[in-house]
Design an enzyme around this catalytic site. Structure first.
Site, PDB file in Angstrom:
ATOM      1  N   ASP A   9       0.837  -1.209   0.000  1.00  0.00           N
ATOM      2  CA  ASP A   9       0.000   0.000   0.000  1.00  0.00           C
ATOM      3  C   ASP A   9       0.868   1.255   0.000  1.00  0.00           C
ATOM      4  OD1 ASP A   9      -2.312   1.543  -0.029  1.00  0.00           O
ATOM      5  OD2 ASP A   9      -2.403   1.638   2.159  1.00  0.00           O
ATOM      6  N   GLU A  44       0.663  -3.351  -5.043  1.00  0.00           N
ATOM      7  CA  GLU A  44       0.169  -1.989  -4.787  1.00  0.00           C
ATOM      8  C   GLU A  44       1.329  -1.054  -4.425  1.00  0.00           C
ATOM      9  OE1 GLU A  44      -3.877   0.130  -3.091  1.00  0.00           O
ATOM     10  OE2 GLU A  44      -3.286  -1.814  -2.260  1.00  0.00           O
ATOM     11  N   TYR A 125      -1.741  -8.545  -8.393  1.00  0.00           N
ATOM     12  CA  TYR A 125      -2.606  -7.643  -7.641  1.00  0.00           C
ATOM     13  C   TYR A 125      -3.953  -7.644  -8.356  1.00  0.00           C
ATOM     14  CZ  TYR A 125      -4.449  -3.339  -5.547  1.00  0.00           C
ATOM     15  OH  TYR A 125      -5.243  -2.408  -4.907  1.00  0.00           O
ATOM     16  N   ASP A 164      -2.255 -10.304  -3.637  1.00  0.00           N
ATOM     17  CA  ASP A 164      -3.543  -9.867  -3.128  1.00  0.00           C
ATOM     18  C   ASP A 164      -4.590 -10.290  -4.157  1.00  0.00           C
ATOM     19  OD1 ASP A 164      -5.819  -8.551  -2.346  1.00  0.00           O
ATOM     20  OD2 ASP A 164      -4.954  -6.545  -2.367  1.00  0.00           O
ATOM     21  N   ASN A 166      -7.812 -10.402  -3.568  1.00  0.00           N
ATOM     22  CA  ASN A 166      -9.060  -9.673  -3.327  1.00  0.00           C
ATOM     23  C   ASN A 166     -10.282 -10.584  -3.272  1.00  0.00           C
ATOM     24  OD1 ASN A 166      -9.025  -6.845  -2.732  1.00  0.00           O
ATOM     25  ND2 ASN A 166      -8.034  -6.498  -4.706  1.00  0.00           N
ATOM     26  N   ASP A 237      -4.956 -12.559   0.908  1.00  0.00           N
ATOM     27  CA  ASP A 237      -3.613 -12.667   0.331  1.00  0.00           C
ATOM     28  C   ASP A 237      -3.203 -14.132   0.378  1.00  0.00           C
ATOM     29  OD1 ASP A 237      -2.619  -9.604   0.275  1.00  0.00           O
ATOM     30  OD2 ASP A 237      -3.812  -9.992   2.076  1.00  0.00           O
ATOM     31  N   ASP A 262      -4.554  -2.838   7.419  1.00  0.00           N
ATOM     32  CA  ASP A 262      -4.384  -3.125   5.998  1.00  0.00           C
ATOM     33  C   ASP A 262      -3.766  -4.521   5.866  1.00  0.00           C
ATOM     34  OD1 ASP A 262      -5.062  -1.823   3.444  1.00  0.00           O
ATOM     35  OD2 ASP A 262      -2.962  -2.107   2.968  1.00  0.00           O
ATOM     36  N   HIS A 263      -2.907  -4.732   4.868  1.00  0.00           N
ATOM     37  CA  HIS A 263      -2.398  -6.077   4.586  1.00  0.00           C
ATOM     38  C   HIS A 263      -1.186  -6.427   5.437  1.00  0.00           C
ATOM     39  CE1 HIS A 263      -4.752  -6.742   0.822  1.00  0.00           C
ATOM     40  NE2 HIS A 263      -4.729  -5.410   0.796  1.00  0.00           N
TER      41      HIS A 263
END
Length: 271
Positions: A9, A44, A125, A164, A166, A237, A262-263
């Site tokens: 991110d 990202e 991603y 990721d 998603n 992930d 976040d991740h």
């Protein structure tokens, strides 16, 4: 041999670390560097098409000396999406493929593939379906195109793919499945496409090693202040591998990021 994958991110936020969250991101990146992974995959990156700035490049040179570095940028939107891979060993080839995805997805810097003697290592991603699911149909088309791409690689040699994705595949992969049933990342359509990918010859490493594990997540929403405190997260992930390579993968871990939401990075060990 260790492999690590992380949706960071924003590389710039990590390198500059001018905020409390930036400091936590920087600390996580330093911890990853100390682990000396054979391959590090980052999603990202949010880099501009010009790539890393001089400061960013110098920082990665210092953290990962001797590593080969490869980037894929979004050419559609400045500071959006993007992927990076770092490798201790120079790959035979490097690809940033066009997979025939809809809209601008193919030019958003979403995939990098490194070829080695015995396998491919890919990072992805995956596009988000959007808060109102306005991108769901395109996302489904992406999933089909990406699965087709991975199967073509797998026909040549085994594949390790991380990133990721998603999507939370099963109800045990997120804290609140009932209230999120039609949320992006937990629609029936997205979950079905992930099932299709696994059935095409790929293994979800974490779930194979931990078939009944619950409350293990890789992402906690930043907009919900208590998401990390309450462990109200999602597992979106993944490390996947070609079925025939799976017996050689001996460990999977979610790397602790403390209070950072976040991740979180994930890692595997390949024997």
């Amino acid at each position: 041999m260790k492999f690590i994958s992380w949706n960071i991110d924003s590389i710039n936020a990590a390198v500059e670390h001018k905020s409390e969250r930036g400091e936590m991101t920087w600390a996580t990146l330093q911890a990853i560097a100390a682990a000396k992974p054979a391959v590090l995959a980052i999603q990202e990156t949010k880099l501009k098409p010009a790539g890393l700035t001089k400061k960013q490049a110098a920082t990665f040179d210092d953290l990962f000396p001797g590593y080969y570095r490869y980037l894929n940028y979004s050419t559609e939107r400045m500071g959006y999406s993007g992927t990076m891979m770092l490798s201790q060993t120079e790959p035979i080839s490097v690809e940033t493929p066009i997979i025939g995805a809809p809209g601008t997805m193919d030019t958003e810097g979403r995939i990098i593939t490194l070829e080695f003697a015995d396998y491919y290592v890919t990072t992805v991603y995956t596009p988000n379906s959007g808060r109102d699911l306005d991108r769901l149909a395109d996302r489904e088309a992406w999933d089909v195109a990406f699965s087709t791409y991975l199967q073509a690689l797998d026909a040549k040699k085994p594949v390790i793919v991380s990133g990721d994705f998603n999507v939370a595949h099963q109800e045990i992969d997120l804290k609140n499945p009932k209230s999120n049933h039609r949320s992006a990342g937990f629609t029936d359509e997205e979950r079905a496409k992930f099932t299709d990918l696994l059935e095409a010859g790929f293994t979800d490493i974490f779930r194979t090693l931990n078939p009944a594990a619950t409350d293990v997540y890789t992402w906690w929403a930043q907009i919900v202040k208590t998401s990390k405190i309450n462990n109200s997260g999602w597992r979106i992930d993944y490390y996947l591998a070609s079925d025939r390579l799976t017996p050689q993968i001996t460990d999977f871990a979610v790397i602790d990021t403390g209070a950072r939401q976040d991740h979180a990075p994930i890692s595997i060990e390949l024997s």
